[in-house]
Design a protein around this motif. Structure first.
Motif, PDB file in Angstrom:
ATOM      1  N   UNK A 153       6.545 -18.736 -14.756  1.00  0.00           N
ATOM      2  CA  UNK A 153       5.859 -17.449 -14.605  1.00  0.00           C
ATOM      3  C   UNK A 153       5.194 -17.355 -13.235  1.00  0.00           C
ATOM      4  N   UNK A 154       5.406 -16.229 -12.567  1.00  0.00           N
ATOM      5  CA  UNK A 154       4.814 -16.007 -11.252  1.00  0.00           C
ATOM      6  C   UNK A 154       3.495 -15.254 -11.382  1.00  0.00           C
ATOM      7  N   UNK A 155       2.504 -15.607 -10.575  1.00  0.00           N
ATOM      8  CA  UNK A 155       1.263 -14.820 -10.580  1.00  0.00           C
ATOM      9  C   UNK A 155       1.511 -13.447  -9.977  1.00  0.00           C
ATOM     10  N   UNK A 156       0.732 -12.471 -10.378  1.00  0.00           N
ATOM     11  CA  UNK A 156       0.805 -11.152  -9.755  1.00  0.00           C
ATOM     12  C   UNK A 156       0.041 -11.212  -8.443  1.00  0.00           C
ATOM     13  N   UNK A 157       0.741 -11.037  -7.341  1.00  0.00           N
ATOM     14  CA  UNK A 157       0.108 -11.066  -6.029  1.00  0.00           C
ATOM     15  C   UNK A 157      -0.278  -9.653  -5.629  1.00  0.00           C
ATOM     16  N   UNK A 158      -1.512  -9.481  -5.186  1.00  0.00           N
ATOM     17  CA  UNK A 158      -2.060  -8.171  -4.827  1.00  0.00           C
ATOM     18  C   UNK A 158      -2.450  -8.180  -3.354  1.00  0.00           C
ATOM     19  N   UNK A 159      -2.021  -7.168  -2.628  1.00  0.00           N
ATOM     20  CA  UNK A 159      -2.339  -7.064  -1.209  1.00  0.00           C
ATOM     21  C   UNK A 159      -3.653  -6.310  -1.005  1.00  0.00           C
ATOM     22  N   UNK A 160      -4.552  -6.931  -0.263  1.00  0.00           N
ATOM     23  CA  UNK A 160      -5.787  -6.261   0.132  1.00  0.00           C
ATOM     24  C   UNK A 160      -5.888  -6.265   1.648  1.00  0.00           C
ATOM     25  N   UNK A 161      -6.234  -5.139   2.232  1.00  0.00           N
ATOM     26  CA  UNK A 161      -6.557  -5.075   3.654  1.00  0.00           C
ATOM     27  C   UNK A 161      -8.074  -5.060   3.763  1.00  0.00           C
ATOM     28  N   UNK A 162      -8.607  -6.081   4.421  1.00  0.00           N
ATOM     29  CA  UNK A 162     -10.060  -6.266   4.497  1.00  0.00           C
ATOM     30  C   UNK A 162     -10.529  -6.164   5.940  1.00  0.00           C
ATOM     31  N   UNK A 163     -11.675  -5.535   6.125  1.00  0.00           N
ATOM     32  CA  UNK A 163     -12.388  -5.556   7.395  1.00  0.00           C
ATOM     33  C   UNK A 163     -13.868  -5.448   7.075  1.00  0.00           C
ATOM     34  N   UNK A 164     -14.731  -5.711   8.040  1.00  0.00           N
ATOM     35  CA  UNK A 164     -16.161  -5.557   7.764  1.00  0.00           C
ATOM     36  C   UNK A 164     -16.552  -4.146   7.348  1.00  0.00           C
ATOM     37  N   UNK A 165     -15.752  -3.151   7.722  1.00  0.00           N
ATOM     38  CA  UNK A 165     -16.079  -1.760   7.406  1.00  0.00           C
ATOM     39  C   UNK A 165     -15.489  -1.288   6.082  1.00  0.00           C
ATOM     40  N   UNK A 166     -14.367  -1.836   5.690  1.00  0.00           N
ATOM     41  CA  UNK A 166     -13.644  -1.274   4.552  1.00  0.00           C
ATOM     42  C   UNK A 166     -12.657  -2.283   4.010  1.00  0.00           C
ATOM     43  N   UNK A 167     -12.576  -2.364   2.667  1.00  0.00           N
ATOM     44  CA  UNK A 167     -11.549  -3.158   1.998  1.00  0.00           C
ATOM     45  C   UNK A 167     -10.779  -2.238   1.064  1.00  0.00           C
ATOM     46  N   UNK A 168      -9.447  -2.320   1.119  1.00  0.00           N
ATOM     47  CA  UNK A 168      -8.614  -1.439   0.306  1.00  0.00           C
ATOM     48  C   UNK A 168      -7.474  -2.218  -0.329  1.00  0.00           C
ATOM     49  N   UNK A 169      -7.033  -1.737  -1.489  1.00  0.00           N
ATOM     50  CA  UNK A 169      -5.891  -2.310  -2.194  1.00  0.00           C
ATOM     51  C   UNK A 169      -4.968  -1.172  -2.606  1.00  0.00           C
ATOM     52  N   UNK A 170      -3.708  -1.177  -2.189  1.00  0.00           N
ATOM     53  CA  UNK A 170      -2.760  -0.198  -2.724  1.00  0.00           C
ATOM     54  C   UNK A 170      -2.146  -0.729  -4.021  1.00  0.00           C
ATOM     55  N   UNK A 171      -2.240   0.040  -5.089  1.00  0.00           N
ATOM     56  CA  UNK A 171      -1.679  -0.404  -6.375  1.00  0.00           C
ATOM     57  C   UNK A 171      -0.166  -0.490  -6.312  1.00  0.00           C
ATOM     58  N   UNK A 172       0.472   0.431  -5.578  1.00  0.00           N
ATOM     59  CA  UNK A 172       1.891   0.316  -5.262  1.00  0.00           C
ATOM     60  C   UNK A 172       1.987   0.148  -3.757  1.00  0.00           C
ATOM     61  N   UNK A 173       3.013  -0.558  -3.306  1.00  0.00           N
ATOM     62  CA  UNK A 173       3.021  -0.892  -1.882  1.00  0.00           C
ATOM     63  C   UNK A 173       4.215  -0.239  -1.177  1.00  0.00           C
ATOM     64  N   UNK A 174       5.274  -0.989  -0.958  1.00  0.00           N
ATOM     65  CA  UNK A 174       6.389  -0.477  -0.156  1.00  0.00           C
ATOM     66  C   UNK A 174       7.432   0.162  -1.055  1.00  0.00           C
ATOM     67  N   UNK A 175       7.101   1.348  -1.550  1.00  0.00           N
ATOM     68  CA  UNK A 175       8.013   2.114  -2.395  1.00  0.00           C
ATOM     69  C   UNK A 175       8.020   3.562  -1.918  1.00  0.00           C
ATOM     70  N   UNK A 176       9.125   4.279  -2.140  1.00  0.00           N
ATOM     71  CA  UNK A 176       9.145   5.703  -1.756  1.00  0.00           C
ATOM     72  C   UNK A 176       8.061   6.482  -2.496  1.00  0.00           C
ATOM     73  N   UNK A 177       7.494   7.442  -1.822  1.00  0.00           N
ATOM     74  CA  UNK A 177       6.396   8.208  -2.396  1.00  0.00           C
ATOM     75  C   UNK A 177       6.806   8.911  -3.692  1.00  0.00           C
ATOM     76  N   UNK A 178       8.032   9.373  -3.786  1.00  0.00           N
ATOM     77  CA  UNK A 178       8.469  10.085  -4.982  1.00  0.00           C
ATOM     78  C   UNK A 178       8.483   9.186  -6.227  1.00  0.00           C
ATOM     79  N   UNK A 179       8.473   7.846  -6.044  1.00  0.00           N
ATOM     80  CA  UNK A 179       8.466   6.926  -7.185  1.00  0.00           C
ATOM     81  C   UNK A 179       7.061   6.589  -7.677  1.00  0.00           C
ATOM     82  N   UNK A 180       6.069   6.875  -6.867  1.00  0.00           N
ATOM     83  CA  UNK A 180       4.711   6.420  -7.173  1.00  0.00           C
ATOM     84  C   UNK A 180       4.195   6.916  -8.525  1.00  0.00           C
TER      85      UNK A 180
END
Length: 345
Positions: A153-180
């Motif tokens: 079993x693979x862990x679910x890897x989540x991408x976070x972009x972090x900076x001192x000003x803002x941290x964000x996580x996209x729930x979906x990443x590299x997918x076409x917008x129409x699929x979101x």
């Protein structure tokens, strides 16, 4: 009894035709402001790039255990794999094996505890794909390497972009917008929220992390008049996370979520799609943003940019994001170590 010294960080060379090698050299030149790290890969590549750019960076080949001692006077390199022969700005498949060897060895070292955390320089996906690399990118590769040996079993890897000003996580990443809209489900948001909250506690040292969920639709759906997904999917996920003791709120209108007053009320934004959260993150902190992979059993950070073939080998590459990634990796490793020490056996 004094605590044993923490291992150094391990840094991959990334795509040799890109800016990764020169960023590693530039980072070492700023070593007075950085934690100790060593590079795993081809020392000839680094020596050639230093000569090309006129950088006075002595190299020393050594094992990870000696890296910290060498770091003040030379860039420690653990030789690994075949030569990386691609010229700056001229990617080709000849160096894919070297890139893979650097990455494989670096993961082995961090999993074995020889390195405190993994920091990756950018790779060129098209070059890796042409050489048979079966993963969409670093994140999927790392999840596969972290798979449970017994169950697979693979862990679910989540991408976070972090900076001192803002941290964000996209729930979906590299997918076409129409699929979101089809991909954003209650289960996806629940799993993402749990992973984010867990890693913000154990690695970022936040006792009660505050999660803000952006709405999918304009004005978070305007009570269903601008789309039903926010009330049917996002809100139920937030309610369930709150019931589990996680400080979650939303859905919140994305257009008013990123100004300074709004940012004071949360620790991270979980957005529904890539550009919804990466555009503000890169606008606010383009040079010091860090890509952090959450959900793994080891720490991984990377610069928040790509290979930059257009400026590779010119000396124009800015090492700020790599330096931020190295500092954050050290911070996360130290916080996690203290958290483990404070946890009763």
């Amino acid at each position: 009894m004094p605590r044993p010294a923490s291992p150094p960080l391990v840094l991959t060379t990334g795509e040799p035709a890109g800016v990764g090698p020169e960023l590693a050299l530039q980072a070492w030149l700023a070593r007075a402001t950085l934690p100790a790290f060593f590079v795993v890969g081809d020392p000839v590549l680094l020596a050639d790039r230093a000569q090309r750019l006129g950088l006075d960076v002595p190299l020393v080949s050594c094992a990870p255990a000696q890296a910290t001692a060498h770091f003040p006077t030379a860039l420690p390199v653990m030789p690994m794999g075949p030569r990386a022969t691609a010229a700056p700005g001229q990617p080709d498949a000849s160096s894919a094996d070297a890139v893979r060897a650097s990455l494989d060895a670096a993961v082995d070292l961090v999993q074995a505890g020889a390195a405190a955390a993994l920091v990756t320089n950018p790779l060129a996906k098209s070059v890796m794909y042409a050489a048979g690399f079966p993963f969409p990118g670093h994140t999927e590769y790392l999840a596969a390497r972290a798979a449970d040996r017994a169950s697979g079993a693979e862990p679910r890897a989540v991408m976070m972009i972090w900076s001192p000003l803002l941290a964000v996580v996209p729930a979906t990443i590299h997918v076409p917008l129409r699929q979101v809209p089809d991909l954003v489900t209650v289960d996806l948001l629940l799993e993402t929220g749990r992973i984010v909250a867990t890693d913000l506690r154990r690695r970022f040292g936040l006792d009660a992390p505050r999660l803000a969920f952006a709405g999918l639709n304009p004005h978070a759906g305007e009570s269903g008049t601008l789309g039903t997904e926010d009330e049917a999917v996002v809100r139920p996920a937030v309610v369930r996370l709150c019931a589990e003791g996680i400080d979650a709120r939303g859905p919140l209108p994305a257009d008013t979520l990123f100004h300074p007053e709004a940012r004071a009320d949360y620790d991270v934004v979980i957005g529904m799609y890539h550009d919804q959260v990466l555009i503000p993150a890169k606008t606010l902190a383009f040079h010091d943003g860090v890509n952090v992979t959450l959900g793994l059993p080891f720490i991984r950070t990377s610069p928040d940019h790509g290979t930059a073939f257009d400026i590779a080998g010119t000396g124009r590459a800015n090492p700020a994001s790599l330096m931020a990634a190295l500092r954050l990796a050290r911070r996360l490793a130290d916080t996690q170590s203290l958290s483990r020490e404070a946890t009763p056996a």
